[in-house]
Design an enzyme around this catalytic site. Structure first.
Site, PDB file in Angstrom:
ATOM      1  N   HIS A   1       0.850  -1.189   0.000  1.00  0.00           N
ATOM      2  CA  HIS A   1       0.000   0.000   0.000  1.00  0.00           C
ATOM      3  C   HIS A   1       0.888   1.243   0.000  1.00  0.00           C
ATOM      4  CE1 HIS A   1      -1.891   3.174   2.650  1.00  0.00           C
ATOM      5  NE2 HIS A   1      -2.703   3.158   1.609  1.00  0.00           N
TER       6      HIS A   1
ATOM      7  N   HIS B   1       1.973  11.200  -1.073  1.00  0.00           N
ATOM      8  CA  HIS B   1       1.142  10.798   0.065  1.00  0.00           C
ATOM      9  C   HIS B   1       1.268  11.912   1.099  1.00  0.00           C
ATOM     10  CE1 HIS B   1      -0.087   7.778   3.407  1.00  0.00           C
ATOM     11  NE2 HIS B   1      -1.144   8.349   2.856  1.00  0.00           N
TER      12      HIS B   1
END
Length: 275
Positions: free
Chosen positions: A3, A80
């Site tokens: 992930h 992110h």
């Protein structure tokens, strides 16, 4: 799978992603010495490089692609909350080098987000993929739809999945406690933040636990890594209970954080023995 594959190389000097909330941007601008380290602690999901992840057995790479605001170049990065130090093109070449030394392997590149990408930048990304991988790309005349039907993403909550059904399907009690280990996550917290990708014949489960602002404030000395490592023993039990295959109760890919810990990849690969 991993992930947020590329968070091992987040740029400590990077600005906050343009996709983040105005509050986060404001706090980071006013108190960067305090806020930025916190962002880094809760944004980093991997420590192994992409090559190390592939060597460990990962075959599903989660690429969150973005273009930096006010950047006149065509360079694309991973994101992110903050951007990476490496470009997308550099990593694609790295994946190619690994594939050339492992000609029998198949790697799925799950590209998404595309923050700040214009049509021109999208075309540039596609051109890079074609130029770099060439004949290694899945041919157009091969229908992947029969193997990988379109995925739809579901955040499990009361609006779209009944809580009792969710607990039964994912053995939530196992996630909440394991032996003498008691976790700080409530059932409601897990139901809102445990992520799963669903289709009729193909399942990708993201077993990453996602913190919220309240959790971060309550745990000022915590980090995503601490939270993840604490939950791994119970996630390991859940993984071992899964079955691969085309049925609705089956899962085909499991993507997690810090995949180098606790035999995660080994446990997922061993599920193939159940086929």
């Amino acid at each position: 799978g991993s992930h947020d594959t590329m968070t091992y190389c987040l740029d400590k000097t990077s600005t906050v992603s343009g996709n983040e909330s105005k509050l986060v941007k404001f706090l980071n601008k006013c108190m960067p010495c305090i806020v930025h380290p916190i962002i880094m602690k809760w944004s980093t999901t991997q420590v192994l490089t992409v090559t190390e992840q592939l060597e460990a057995g990962v075959r599903y790479l989660d690429f969150r692609i973005a273009h930096k605001a006010n950047d006149p170049s065509m360079n694309l990065y991973f994101v992110h909350m903050v951007y990476t130090t490496v470009t997308v093109e550099d990593i694609l070449w790295e994946v190619l080098r690994w594939l050339e030394t492992h000609p029998q392997e198949v790697v799925i590149l799950a590209c998404r987000n595309f923050d700040g990408l214009t049509k021109k930048l999208h075309c540039h990304l596609i051109a890079c993929l074609k130029e770099i991988f060439q004949c290694k790309l899945c041919p157009r005349n091969v229908s992947m739809r029969s193997f990988f039907p379109p995925l739809r993403m579901i955040y499990c909550n009361k609006a779209n999945l009944h809580p009792t059904k969710w607990r039964r399907e994912l053995n939530l009690s196992c996630l909440l406690s394991c032996g003498t280990i008691q976790f700080l996550f409530s059932k409601e917290y897990l139901m809102y933040h445990f992520l799963i990708f669903v289709s009729e014949k193909f399942f990708v489960a993201g077993i990453n636990l996602t913190e919220n602002l309240r959790y971060i404030l309550v745990h000022p000395f915590g980090s995503l890594k601490k939270m993840t490592l604490q939950s791994l023993p119970c996630l390991k039990i859940w993984i071992k209970q899964q079955y691969p295959g085309p049925k609705k109760q089956c899962i085909n890919i499991i993507a997690g954080d810090f995949i180098g810990n606790n035999d995660f990849v080994k446990d997922v690969i061993e599920l193939n023995t159940k086929i």
